[in-house]
Design a protein around this motif. Structure first.
Motif, PDB file in Angstrom:
ATOM      1  N   ASP A  11       0.637  -1.174   0.077  1.00 19.59           N
ATOM      2  CA  ASP A  11       0.097  -0.209  -0.026  1.00 19.59           C
ATOM      3  C   ASP A  11       0.846   1.416  -0.019  1.00 19.59           C
ATOM      4  O   ASP A  11       0.439   2.293   0.175  1.00 19.59           O
ATOM      5  CB  ASP A  11      -0.874   0.015   1.030  1.00 19.59           C
ATOM      6  CG  ASP A  11      -2.094   0.972   1.163  1.00 19.59           C
ATOM      7  OD1 ASP A  11      -2.409   1.386  -0.076  1.00 19.59           O
ATOM      8  OD2 ASP A  11      -2.306   1.643   2.213  1.00 19.59           O
ATOM      9  N   HIS A  12       2.253   1.214  -0.317  1.00 17.27           N
ATOM     10  CA  HIS A  12       2.848   2.416  -0.262  1.00 17.27           C
ATOM     11  C   HIS A  12       3.768   2.252  -1.421  1.00 17.27           C
ATOM     12  O   HIS A  12       4.170   1.470  -2.378  1.00 17.27           O
ATOM     13  CB  HIS A  12       3.929   2.294   0.844  1.00 17.27           C
ATOM     14  CG  HIS A  12       3.142   2.333   2.203  1.00 17.27           C
ATOM     15  ND1 HIS A  12       2.446   1.321   2.586  1.00 17.27           N
ATOM     16  CD2 HIS A  12       2.706   3.445   3.073  1.00 17.27           C
ATOM     17  CE1 HIS A  12       1.972   1.766   3.872  1.00 17.27           C
ATOM     18  NE2 HIS A  12       1.949   3.044   4.130  1.00 17.27           N
ATOM     19  N   SER A  15       8.133   8.109  -4.466  1.00 15.68           N
ATOM     20  CA  SER A  15       8.395   8.809  -5.751  1.00 15.68           C
ATOM     21  C   SER A  15       9.296   9.821  -5.749  1.00 15.68           C
ATOM     22  O   SER A  15       9.454  10.617  -4.670  1.00 15.68           O
ATOM     23  CB  SER A  15       6.863   9.423  -6.229  1.00 15.68           C
ATOM     24  OG  SER A  15       6.688  10.577  -5.312  1.00 15.68           O
ATOM     25  N   LYS A  23       8.954  11.600  -2.147  1.00 19.43           N
ATOM     26  CA  LYS A  23       7.723  11.318  -1.311  1.00 19.43           C
ATOM     27  C   LYS A  23       7.343   9.969  -1.152  1.00 19.43           C
ATOM     28  O   LYS A  23       7.425   9.268  -2.042  1.00 19.43           O
ATOM     29  CB  LYS A  23       6.659  12.338  -2.157  1.00 19.43           C
ATOM     30  CG  LYS A  23       6.871  13.787  -2.119  1.00 19.43           C
ATOM     31  CD  LYS A  23       5.702  14.400  -2.146  1.00 19.43           C
ATOM     32  CE  LYS A  23       6.132  15.976  -2.510  1.00 19.43           C
ATOM     33  NZ  LYS A  23       6.506  16.795  -1.133  1.00 19.43           N
ATOM     34  N   TRP A  25       4.296   7.707  -0.227  1.00 16.64           N
ATOM     35  CA  TRP A  25       2.826   7.492  -0.223  1.00 16.64           C
ATOM     36  C   TRP A  25       2.023   6.445   0.157  1.00 16.64           C
ATOM     37  O   TRP A  25       2.583   5.444   0.024  1.00 16.64           O
ATOM     38  CB  TRP A  25       2.382   7.859  -1.862  1.00 16.64           C
ATOM     39  CG  TRP A  25       3.109   9.072  -2.710  1.00 16.64           C
ATOM     40  CD1 TRP A  25       4.177   9.047  -3.066  1.00 16.64           C
ATOM     41  CD2 TRP A  25       2.340  10.296  -2.682  1.00 16.64           C
ATOM     42  NE1 TRP A  25       4.201  10.386  -3.706  1.00 16.64           N
ATOM     43  CE2 TRP A  25       3.241  11.282  -3.532  1.00 16.64           C
ATOM     44  CE3 TRP A  25       1.181  10.955  -2.031  1.00 16.64           C
ATOM     45  CZ2 TRP A  25       3.005  12.372  -3.734  1.00 16.64           C
ATOM     46  CZ3 TRP A  25       0.957  12.113  -2.490  1.00 16.64           C
ATOM     47  CH2 TRP A  25       1.641  13.021  -3.018  1.00 16.64           C
ATOM     48  N   GLN A  26       0.955   6.908   0.769  1.00 17.36           N
ATOM     49  CA  GLN A  26       0.070   5.486   1.257  1.00 17.36           C
ATOM     50  C   GLN A  26      -0.838   5.563  -0.110  1.00 17.36           C
ATOM     51  O   GLN A  26      -1.753   6.500  -0.244  1.00 17.36           O
ATOM     52  CB  GLN A  26      -0.514   5.593   2.389  1.00 17.36           C
ATOM     53  CG  GLN A  26      -1.482   4.477   2.619  1.00 17.36           C
ATOM     54  CD  GLN A  26      -2.018   4.619   4.127  1.00 17.36           C
ATOM     55  OE1 GLN A  26      -1.839   5.692   5.150  1.00 17.36           O
ATOM     56  NE2 GLN A  26      -2.884   3.687   4.783  1.00 17.36           N
ATOM     57  N   LEU A  27      -0.983   4.363  -0.596  1.00 16.37           N
ATOM     58  CA  LEU A  27      -2.054   4.407  -1.857  1.00 16.37           C
ATOM     59  C   LEU A  27      -3.258   4.404  -1.836  1.00 16.37           C
ATOM     60  O   LEU A  27      -4.075   5.012  -2.514  1.00 16.37           O
ATOM     61  CB  LEU A  27      -1.453   3.231  -2.760  1.00 16.37           C
ATOM     62  CG  LEU A  27      -0.073   3.238  -3.332  1.00 16.37           C
ATOM     63  CD1 LEU A  27       0.319   1.910  -4.048  1.00 16.37           C
ATOM     64  CD2 LEU A  27       0.068   4.333  -4.212  1.00 16.37           C
ATOM     65  N   SER A  28      -3.758   3.857  -0.650  1.00 20.03           N
ATOM     66  CA  SER A  28      -5.337   3.589  -0.459  1.00 20.03           C
ATOM     67  C   SER A  28      -5.817   4.830  -0.151  1.00 20.03           C
ATOM     68  O   SER A  28      -6.982   5.090  -0.023  1.00 20.03           O
ATOM     69  CB  SER A  28      -5.554   2.463   0.612  1.00 20.03           C
ATOM     70  OG  SER A  28      -4.731   2.977   1.827  1.00 20.03           O
ATOM     71  N   THR A  29      -4.923   5.731   0.655  1.00 22.18           N
ATOM     72  CA  THR A  29      -5.608   7.115   1.029  1.00 22.18           C
ATOM     73  C   THR A  29      -5.112   8.266   0.056  1.00 22.18           C
ATOM     74  O   THR A  29      -5.649   9.233   0.316  1.00 22.18           O
ATOM     75  CB  THR A  29      -5.317   7.262   2.672  1.00 22.18           C
ATOM     76  OG1 THR A  29      -3.792   7.565   2.487  1.00 22.18           O
ATOM     77  CG2 THR A  29      -5.923   6.535   3.455  1.00 22.18           C
ATOM     78  N   LEU A  30      -4.171   7.892  -0.926  1.00 22.65           N
ATOM     79  CA  LEU A  30      -3.345   8.976  -1.688  1.00 22.65           C
ATOM     80  C   LEU A  30      -2.981   9.902  -0.828  1.00 22.65           C
ATOM     81  O   LEU A  30      -2.906  11.339  -1.286  1.00 22.65           O
ATOM     82  CB  LEU A  30      -4.388   9.453  -2.729  1.00 22.65           C
ATOM     83  CG  LEU A  30      -5.075   8.510  -3.626  1.00 22.65           C
ATOM     84  CD1 LEU A  30      -6.133   9.362  -4.430  1.00 22.65           C
ATOM     85  CD2 LEU A  30      -4.044   7.759  -4.387  1.00 22.65           C
ATOM     86  N   GLU A  31      -2.291   9.590   0.493  1.00 18.74           N
ATOM     87  CA  GLU A  31      -1.798  10.684   1.384  1.00 18.74           C
ATOM     88  C   GLU A  31      -0.134  10.669   1.397  1.00 18.74           C
ATOM     89  O   GLU A  31       0.297   9.518   1.016  1.00 18.74           O
ATOM     90  CB  GLU A  31      -2.257  10.199   2.727  1.00 18.74           C
ATOM     91  CG  GLU A  31      -1.481  11.188   3.851  1.00 18.74           C
ATOM     92  CD  GLU A  31      -1.953  10.639   5.126  1.00 18.74           C
ATOM     93  OE1 GLU A  31      -1.403  11.313   5.965  1.00 18.74           O
ATOM     94  OE2 GLU A  31      -2.671   9.585   5.294  1.00 18.74           O
ATOM     95  N   CYS A  32       0.223  11.808   1.141  1.00 20.99           N
ATOM     96  CA  CYS A  32       1.731  11.887   1.338  1.00 20.99           C
ATOM     97  C   CYS A  32       2.145  11.724   3.010  1.00 20.99           C
ATOM     98  O   CYS A  32       1.761  12.704   3.689  1.00 20.99           O
ATOM     99  CB  CYS A  32       2.359  12.971   0.722  1.00 20.99           C
ATOM    100  SG  CYS A  32       4.022  13.311   0.799  1.00 20.99           S
TER     101      CYS A  32
END
Length: 173
Positions: A11-12, A15, A23, A25-32
């Motif tokens: 889930d990470h 980039s 950066k 990122w947590q993919l499930s929440t699109l949070e940096c």
């Protein structure tokens, strides 16, 4: 502008970008989750070493080792004369890095010492990978590849025979 990506678990994602940052990122929440700063040039490649650390290469000709959890830069490895294209770590405390000018470096993580290799002909190294066997394969600008090992063996291709040389021996993570 994003220059490189590296999947860091289910889930990470890491980039690397033109603004010199990395950066996380947590993919499930699109949070940096975290931003890593320290390079002075575009981030050109990222490679995970283990669960807690990763490497980045940059247009500033350095490799940096980072703590994924804290954001701390653990070490910086200067020494290339051109930007870093590819990096890969191994189990035996080594990092291999390839710069745009075709120079391949083998680094000892504990001592920060390095050994450099450039092809002795007019063909530049364009890519490499450490194989699961621990052998190293290098690809060249004119289309050939070479397999490196601590054991002697022979490779054949359309252009003739190529003998391996005793050079790199690494253990893949």
């Amino acid at each position: 502008m994003v220059n490189c990506l590296h999947v860091a678990g289910n889930d990470h994602l890491l980039s690397g970008s033109k603004d010199t940052t990395i950066k996380y990122w947590q993919l499930s929440t699109l949070e940096c989750i975290r931003t890593f700063s320290g390079h002075r040039g575009f981030v050109t490649c990222i490679e995970r070493l283990d669960e807690k650390t990763f490497l980045s290469g940059s247009k500033d000709n350095t490799i940096k080792m980072w703590n994924l959890e804290t954001g701390e830069c653990l070490k910086s490895l200067p020494g290339h004369s051109d930007f870093i294209k590819v990096i890969q770590g191994s189990k035996d405390n080594q990092i291999l890095s390839l710069s745009n000018d075709g120079e391949l470096k083998q680094w000892d993580i504990k001592t920060n010492s390095s050994f450099s290799f450039k092809s002795d002909d007019n063909e530049k190294i364009s890519y490499f990978r450490i194989l699961k066997s621990g052998n190293l394969i290098t690809a060249y600008s004119k289309g050939r590849a070479k397999l490196w090992s601590s054991k002697e063996f022979e490779l054949k291709d359309d252009e003739g025979d190529y003998n391996s040389e005793n050079f790199f021996r690494c253990s893949l993570m």
